[in-house]
Structure formats: C-alpha cells, structure tokens
Design a protein around this motif. Structure first.
Motif, PDB file in Angstrom:
ATOM      1  N   ASP A  69       2.505  -7.070  -3.428  1.00 34.34           N
ATOM      2  CA  ASP A  69       1.100  -6.734  -3.632  1.00 34.34           C
ATOM      3  C   ASP A  69       0.310  -6.906  -2.331  1.00 34.34           C
ATOM      4  O   ASP A  69      -0.537  -6.073  -1.991  1.00 34.34           O
ATOM      5  CB  ASP A  69       0.511  -7.627  -4.729  1.00 34.34           C
ATOM      6  CG  ASP A  69      -0.939  -7.288  -5.036  1.00 34.34           C
ATOM      7  OD1 ASP A  69      -1.172  -6.231  -5.661  1.00 34.34           O
ATOM      8  OD2 ASP A  69      -1.840  -8.061  -4.656  1.00 34.34           O
ATOM      9  N   SER A 109       1.202  -4.020   0.054  1.00 34.31           N
ATOM     10  CA  SER A 109       0.593  -2.742  -0.359  1.00 34.31           C
ATOM     11  C   SER A 109      -0.910  -2.747  -0.125  1.00 34.31           C
ATOM     12  O   SER A 109      -1.505  -1.708   0.208  1.00 34.31           O
ATOM     13  CB  SER A 109       0.908  -2.463  -1.834  1.00 34.31           C
ATOM     14  OG  SER A 109       0.308  -3.423  -2.685  1.00 34.31           O
ATOM     15  N   LEU A 110      -1.561  -3.917  -0.259  1.00 33.11           N
ATOM     16  CA  LEU A 110      -3.004  -3.994   0.011  1.00 33.11           C
ATOM     17  C   LEU A 110      -3.295  -3.777   1.489  1.00 33.11           C
ATOM     18  O   LEU A 110      -4.237  -3.068   1.851  1.00 33.11           O
ATOM     19  CB  LEU A 110      -3.539  -5.356  -0.439  1.00 33.11           C
ATOM     20  CG  LEU A 110      -5.042  -5.598  -0.203  1.00 33.11           C
ATOM     21  CD1 LEU A 110      -5.873  -4.598  -1.012  1.00 33.11           C
ATOM     22  CD2 LEU A 110      -5.426  -7.030  -0.571  1.00 33.11           C
ATOM     23  N   LEU A 128      -2.857  -0.172   2.248  1.00 34.54           N
ATOM     24  CA  LEU A 128      -3.992   0.583   1.706  1.00 34.54           C
ATOM     25  C   LEU A 128      -5.221   0.453   2.601  1.00 34.54           C
ATOM     26  O   LEU A 128      -5.858   1.459   2.963  1.00 34.54           O
ATOM     27  CB  LEU A 128      -4.319   0.084   0.297  1.00 34.54           C
ATOM     28  CG  LEU A 128      -5.540   0.721  -0.389  1.00 34.54           C
ATOM     29  CD1 LEU A 128      -5.323   2.213  -0.606  1.00 34.54           C
ATOM     30  CD2 LEU A 128      -5.830   0.012  -1.712  1.00 34.54           C
ATOM     31  N   LEU A 129      -5.551  -0.791   2.989  1.00 31.00           N
ATOM     32  CA  LEU A 129      -6.761  -1.022   3.783  1.00 31.00           C
ATOM     33  C   LEU A 129      -6.579  -0.675   5.256  1.00 31.00           C
ATOM     34  O   LEU A 129      -7.501  -0.145   5.891  1.00 31.00           O
ATOM     35  CB  LEU A 129      -7.181  -2.491   3.657  1.00 31.00           C
ATOM     36  CG  LEU A 129      -7.558  -2.995   2.253  1.00 31.00           C
ATOM     37  CD1 LEU A 129      -7.899  -4.469   2.298  1.00 31.00           C
ATOM     38  CD2 LEU A 129      -8.737  -2.192   1.687  1.00 31.00           C
ATOM     39  N   HIS A 146      -0.110   0.828  -5.035  1.00 31.90           N
ATOM     40  CA  HIS A 146      -0.701  -0.511  -5.057  1.00 31.90           C
ATOM     41  C   HIS A 146      -1.101  -0.909  -6.482  1.00 31.90           C
ATOM     42  O   HIS A 146      -0.885  -2.057  -6.897  1.00 31.90           O
ATOM     43  CB  HIS A 146      -1.930  -0.556  -4.146  1.00 31.90           C
ATOM     44  CG  HIS A 146      -2.668  -1.860  -4.181  1.00 31.90           C
ATOM     45  ND1 HIS A 146      -2.115  -3.047  -3.776  1.00 31.90           N
ATOM     46  CD2 HIS A 146      -3.934  -2.156  -4.600  1.00 31.90           C
ATOM     47  CE1 HIS A 146      -2.991  -4.027  -3.927  1.00 31.90           C
ATOM     48  NE2 HIS A 146      -4.096  -3.519  -4.434  1.00 31.90           N
ATOM     49  N   PHE A 174       0.326  -4.044  -8.519  1.00 31.90           N
ATOM     50  CA  PHE A 174      -0.603  -5.060  -9.045  1.00 31.90           C
ATOM     51  C   PHE A 174      -0.329  -5.334 -10.523  1.00 31.90           C
ATOM     52  O   PHE A 174      -0.437  -6.484 -10.973  1.00 31.90           O
ATOM     53  CB  PHE A 174      -2.055  -4.606  -8.854  1.00 31.90           C
ATOM     54  CG  PHE A 174      -3.058  -5.585  -9.404  1.00 31.90           C
ATOM     55  CD1 PHE A 174      -3.427  -6.699  -8.674  1.00 31.90           C
ATOM     56  CD2 PHE A 174      -3.615  -5.397 -10.660  1.00 31.90           C
ATOM     57  CE1 PHE A 174      -4.341  -7.617  -9.182  1.00 31.90           C
ATOM     58  CE2 PHE A 174      -4.525  -6.306 -11.181  1.00 31.90           C
ATOM     59  CZ  PHE A 174      -4.890  -7.419 -10.433  1.00 31.90           C
ATOM     60  N   ALA A 183      -5.116 -11.745  -4.832  1.00 33.30           N
ATOM     61  CA  ALA A 183      -4.792 -10.315  -4.802  1.00 33.30           C
ATOM     62  C   ALA A 183      -5.922  -9.486  -4.210  1.00 33.30           C
ATOM     63  O   ALA A 183      -5.695  -8.362  -3.769  1.00 33.30           O
ATOM     64  CB  ALA A 183      -4.470  -9.820  -6.210  1.00 33.30           C
ATOM     65  N   PHE A 184      -7.133 -10.034  -4.188  1.00 29.79           N
ATOM     66  CA  PHE A 184      -8.288  -9.278  -3.692  1.00 29.79           C
ATOM     67  C   PHE A 184      -8.687  -9.679  -2.279  1.00 29.79           C
ATOM     68  O   PHE A 184      -9.673  -9.175  -1.747  1.00 29.79           O
ATOM     69  CB  PHE A 184      -9.481  -9.471  -4.644  1.00 29.79           C
ATOM     70  CG  PHE A 184      -9.230  -8.945  -6.030  1.00 29.79           C
ATOM     71  CD1 PHE A 184      -9.460  -7.612  -6.324  1.00 29.79           C
ATOM     72  CD2 PHE A 184      -8.744  -9.771  -7.028  1.00 29.79           C
ATOM     73  CE1 PHE A 184      -9.220  -7.113  -7.589  1.00 29.79           C
ATOM     74  CE2 PHE A 184      -8.503  -9.284  -8.303  1.00 29.79           C
ATOM     75  CZ  PHE A 184      -8.739  -7.952  -8.584  1.00 29.79           C
ATOM     76  N   PRO A 203      -7.372  -9.883   1.652  1.00 30.61           N
ATOM     77  CA  PRO A 203      -6.299  -9.528   2.601  1.00 30.61           C
ATOM     78  C   PRO A 203      -5.617 -10.780   3.146  1.00 30.61           C
ATOM     79  O   PRO A 203      -6.281 -11.749   3.522  1.00 30.61           O
ATOM     80  CB  PRO A 203      -7.063  -8.775   3.707  1.00 30.61           C
ATOM     81  CG  PRO A 203      -8.268  -8.219   3.021  1.00 30.61           C
ATOM     82  CD  PRO A 203      -8.650  -9.246   1.991  1.00 30.61           C
ATOM     83  N   ASN A 236      -2.274 -13.225  -0.454  1.00 32.81           N
ATOM     84  CA  ASN A 236      -0.973 -13.377  -1.103  1.00 32.81           C
ATOM     85  C   ASN A 236       0.022 -14.140  -0.236  1.00 32.81           C
ATOM     86  O   ASN A 236       0.865 -14.884  -0.743  1.00 32.81           O
ATOM     87  CB  ASN A 236      -0.384 -12.008  -1.447  1.00 32.81           C
ATOM     88  CG  ASN A 236      -1.126 -11.307  -2.563  1.00 32.81           C
ATOM     89  OD1 ASN A 236      -1.908 -10.391  -2.306  1.00 32.81           O
ATOM     90  ND2 ASN A 236      -0.908 -11.741  -3.790  1.00 32.81           N
TER      91      ASN A 236
END
Length: 486
Positions: free
Chosen positions: A16, A19-20, A23-24, A47, A51, A79-80, A82, A85
């Motif tokens: 997770d 993938s974050l 994504l960002l 993502h 999740f 998870a929210f 960066p 995790n």
C-alpha cells in the motif's frame, strides 16, 4: 512467509505504501504535468485494490492479535501519510514477538460489522449526489434520493429491533449483511432516476437491519461494569468509518466509478458475513446475573433514561446533518478550497477515535452517563456556535477538534444510558428505535435548516442554541433527581 496476521499486515502495508508513493510521485505528475490522464486512472485503481487488501489485513490482525485497538487505528491513519506504512512496518516487526495470538474475538468481529454498516453509510456521502445527477436526476430528485436512504433506514432499524428480540441478533445480522451487500451491487444496473429511487429504498431498508442487532449482540455479552468502555470501543469503529469512508469513496470514485466503490464495500460485507456464519453461529449468548436482575426491575421500555438516550441520538445526528449541509457552504463562502471541508470532517473523527481508544475511555464507566451526555452535548453546541464565528483554517480545525471531543463524550453516553435503562429481552427493540432516531436526525438536520430562513452563520447559531438547551435540560434533570434522593 507464514500467514501470521502481523506478517500479512506488514506485506499489504508495504504494498500500500509503495502504491501510494507511485500514485503521488509518478502518476499524478504524469497527469498534471505531462497530460497523461490514464496514469492516475490505472495506478489509482491498483492502489484502491491494494488498500482493500490492507484494510482486510488490519481487520484480521485486530481480531487475531492480543493488542489494543490503537494499533489498528494507527495502521489506518498510516495509509494516508506518505512513508507512513514504512514507519509502521518498522514498529510491527518489533511488535510481532511482543503480542500473542488468540482465537477469533467475538467482540472484535461485532465491532467490524458495526464498522461495515457505518462505512457503507459514510462512503455514500461524497458520491451519491454526483452519481444521481449522472443518471439524469433533477436537483429535486438528487436531494430526495439522499434523504430517502435515511427514511428507509429508519424502517429497517425498527424492524430489526422487533425481530432481534424475537429470533435473536445473529439471524438479523446475517440477513442485514448479505442483503446489504446485494443491494450495493445493484447500483451497477442503475441507469435512470426511477431505478435509483428503488435501489435507494431497498439499500436503506436492508442496511437498517444491521446496527440494532449488532449493538444488541454486544450489549447482551458485556458485564454491566464494562459497558461504557465497550461502547467507547464500538465508537472507535464508527469514527474510523467516518474518517475512511468519505476519503475512500471520493478517491476511488474519481479513479474508477461509483458502482465500483459500492462493489468494494459489498465485498467487505460478504467477507464479514462468512466470518459471522463460521464464528457467531457457534456462540451462545449467556445473560449474567446482573443483566437478569436489571431485566426483572427495568419496567417500561419508554422510561426517562431511554427517552434521554433517544433525544441524545436525534440531536447528535441532527448536528451531524447540519455539519454535512452547512460546513462546505461556510468553507466555500470564506474562499477556501472545497477539500478543506473533507479534512475538517476527518479532524473531528480522528479526535473522537483517539478519545475512544486511549485510557480516557475509562471515564464512561466511572461517571454517570447523564453527566457525560450533558458535557458532550454542550461541547457540540458550543462548537456549532464557534464555527459560525471562525474564518481561518486554524480556528476551524480547533473548533472541529472541540466538536470531536463532544462527539466522543456523547456517543458512548447515550448508548450506555440505553443499555442501563432497558431489560435484555427488550434491548433489540430499544436499539431499533434508538437508531431510527439516528436516521431521523440526519434527515432533520439537513432538511430543517434548508427550510428555515437562515444563512450559514444563522444555521450554525440556531443549531448551537438547540444543542445547548438540550444539554441544560439533561443537567437540570440530573440535579433535580439528586435533590429528590436527598
């Protein structure tokens, strides 16, 4: 790798986190700088799927590992953030040797069911109006289908309460989860407003079956001197649903589609239904002697404590309806980005969750629920008044934090008051009416303020005064009883 719950949590958490970052750090620059729209769509979908696996691993760890609920809460928040995790993984690696495993905890499974029910509700908030408009609904129909869910939910709550007392909570829980999951899948077939109205009625009604049965199950398996603390833990999962639900659906709907979001929620419901069929069906509820004594002396269902709990439930959700309706308008009028509304709502949820899981939850077993109820209602009323006067981001965050403290005091108090005031053989019906008042409060909060001639500031002030008046009434009644007892 052995399928240890913490190993699964670490693996899915790392995926997770990666993938974050992709994504960002890669997909979003490709979209906004390079103009490649597909990058965010593809990576966002991946993502979102990861999740879902991560959330399932969190739930599994909460059930199997002998640790407090602060771990799952932190795992969700990580998870929210960066790199969050990766920091969590470092702590989990050390925690694995510290905590033992246990058999499936029935209470945590019930907590997860409560989470699913409220996650289903909160996931609808950011996307339902736009989805209704996308299938051709007029402005009137858009507002109608949003309120229609809560009205249908009210009927489901009442039926659930009545049937729970007759056939037991397990069957109603199973029916609610399976039927709710099926109703969520029906959104794939909605292509015009009439079908949407039918699905909303069905979805709201069957979803209303879950919560009264779940809370009855929890109340009837709890010692009387631990009810406040256990209700606070239940509130933790409600708060987590309030934090995760809107963010998850808003992000996933923008990357995929609204029906896909509801499919993810449906999968969670079916997974919990399977776990319930395996574990809850074998579990027999035994009434302890204290519960039996209260059942024999409780009297009528509609007594003072129950009525106070119903009033608290109504005004709690009335306040929530006002926040959902007026806060985005207030933020917009101040010239801020609409995303601020979402983070403000998450702020109050985070504060409430922290008070639920930290040692502060002991207060609910040490202080009379009527007193903590008055404090919570008073804080929520004061925060409504303060929102109307807040015009900076800092002041808004502080006031919503205060609102979260009030919510954290009020929610366990009204549940504990209801449990203490009702006999076990009528508790299902009591919770059915209780959550019917919850649903009616949401409808009233958003609709009444729309009918009254108030601007946003006037609406917040009106709501604040109403809540403070109710808090004074509860406090006065408590003092009057103390005088009479002396």
């Amino acid at each position: 790798m052995r399928a240890h719950p913490i190993n699964l949590l670490r693996l899915t958490g790392i995926l997770d986190g990666i993938s974050l970052i992709v994504l960002l750090g890669i997909a979003m620059p490709l979209k906004y700088i390079g103009g490649i729209e597909e990058a965010v769509t593809i990576v966002g979908s991946i993502h979102g799927g990861i999740f879902c696996l991560y959330a399932a691993a969190i739930a599994y760890s909460a059930i199997r590992v002998k640790w407090n609920l602060l771990w799952p809460a932190v795992a969700v928040l990580a998870a929210f953030v960066p790199l969050g995790n990766f920091v969590l993984d470092w702590q989990l690696k050390k925690a694995k040797a510290k905590y033992e495993l246990r058999q499936i905890n029935i209470s945590v499974l019930v907590y997860a069911i409560v989470f699913f029910s409220f996650f289903d509700l909160f996931a609808q908030l950011p996307v339902m109006s736009t989805f209704a408009a996308s299938v051709g609904a007029s402005s009137f129909i858009v507002g109608f289908v949003i309120g229609l869910y809560s009205l249908a939910n009210t009927l489901g709550n009442i039926l659930s309460g009545i049937m729970t007392d007759k056939v037991g909570p397990f069957r109603i829980l199973m029916a609610g989860m399976v039927l709710s999951s099926g109703a969520l899948l029906l959104y794939h077939f909605v292509e015009e407003p009439t079908l949407l109205i039918i699905v909303r009625i069905l979805h709201g009604f069957v979803a209303g079956l879950i919560v009264p049965a779940a809370f009855t199950y929890s109340a009837n398996t709890t010692m009387s001197n631990e009810q406040g603390k256990k209700v606070a833990f239940t509130g933790t999962f409600v708060g987590l649903a309030a934090i995760i639900g809107p963010a998850f659906s808003g992000i996933m709907a923008s990357r995929t589609s609204v029906p896909f979001v509801f499919t993810c929620v449906a999968v969670l419901g079916l997974l919990l239904a399977v776990l319930s069929a395996i574990f809850l069906s074998k579990y027999k509820i035994t009434k302890n002697e204290k519960t039996e004594a209260k059942a024999q002396s409780a009297g009528s269902l509609f007594q003072a404590g129950v009525i106070k709990a119903y009033g608290g439930a109504f005004f709690l959700m009335f306040s929530q309806g006002v926040i959902a309706y007026l806060l985005p308008l207030h933020v917009q009028s101040l010239g801020y980005d609409s995303r601020l509304s979402g983070t403000l709502m998450s702020t109050f949820g985070i504060i409430a969750v922290l008070l639920f899981v930290l040692p502060t939850n002991r207060i609910f077993d040490r202080v009379a629920p009527s007193r903590t109820m008055a404090i919570g209602m008073g804080l929520m009323g004061a925060s409504q008044l303060l929102i109307s006067q807040s015009n900076t981001t800092l002041s808004l965050y502080l006031v919503l934090g205060l609102y979260g403290v009030g919510f954290a005091f009020l929610f366990p108090s009204i549940n504990t008051m209801l449990i203490q005031a009702t006999p076990a053989d009528l508790r299902g019906k009591a919770y059915g009416y209780f959550y019917a008042f919850f649903s009616l409060g949401v409808v009233a909060g958003s609709s009444v303020l729309g009918w009254l001639p108030f601007d946003t500031i006037g609406g917040f002030m009106f709501t604040g005064i109403i809540l403070l008046m109710f808090a004074v009434i509860v406090s006065f009644d408590k003092q009057r009883k103390q005088v009479l007892n002396h």
